[in-house]
Design a protein around this motif. Sequence first.
Motif: not given
Length: 364
Positions: A229-249
Amino acid sequence: MGCGNMFFTILVTFSVALITYNILISANAPLKQDFPGPSTRLPSISVDPLIKMPLHRSTHSNSNKRLFHTAVTASDSVYNTWQCRVMYYWFKKMRDQGGPESAMGGFTRILHSGKPDQFMDEIPTFVAQPLPAGVDQGYIVLNRPGAFVQWLQQADIKEDYILMSEPDHIIVKPIPNLARDGLGAAFPFFYIEPKKYEKVLRKYFPEEKGPITNIDPIGNSPVIVAKESLKKIAPTWMNVSLAMKKDPETDKAFGWVLEMYAYAVSSALHGVGNILHKEFMIQPPWDKKIGNTYIIHYTYGCDYNMKGELTYGKIGEWRFDKRSYDHVAPPKNLTLPPPGVPESVVTLVKMVNEATANIPNWWS
């Protein structure tokens, strides 16, 4: 020299551009459900990982047990390193205390500094590459998801489950595998409030994925989750973290817990729910009793006067705060709290003292 600097600048710019592309895909399109292959690894990775295990490392090979592997991400700072040494001391002691039936398997410090340090022989360590310079915007924990991606892709992990833990965790009793029936096991944080931030979270968890309550009030730690499960979650977690940090709101809304929200969202996106265990850990000074907990998380400072009264927000006559030791490790034999201080704080300091007294070559 000028050509070298120009090449480095181009390399970093290209790396950031690739990550930005991943961000856009993460935020606006269905995320890949499978584990990424070599072509989708972190763009900054250009060398093989370095893994080193101490020769004295004990193993648990009973295949009938649902073993979990404990993983902790860390930088090479003194601050993170002394915490990891204390954490690993108590991990080993509690694993051994659990006896032959212990579910606690191996341990890995995932060091996202990009290079080995002097404690490779003491703590089982995987060296991961950090994000390109400037991408984390000073938010160093943004390296955590990518470090897990690299570890999961490249390390040989024998256990079927992973416990994601942190350097400032002290294990106070053997931890069983609390994950069940395809569900993870996690600690519920009162300050992770998906319903309150539904408008922001819908950027990453669209309505077709279900109600916002599908997002559990958790971070990535402590969490026990199936390795697959973590092997599936981890890449998404990475991309969502980066996306969230890039979005000012989003960045403004979540602040220092942004990466925690990113994991909660990613787990929900992949349909991995979590059994919430309040007894998973306590956080002194607010939690006063050890009770049935498994972990002490010493994220908050503990300040008291000599009457044993909490003076939170004001430096106490007696104090223990991990931030007091950001550039130098705590000395051996810290002064114990005065009478009247809660059991949780007293236990914390005693456990730190035991670890520093027994770990070879402590700094002081």
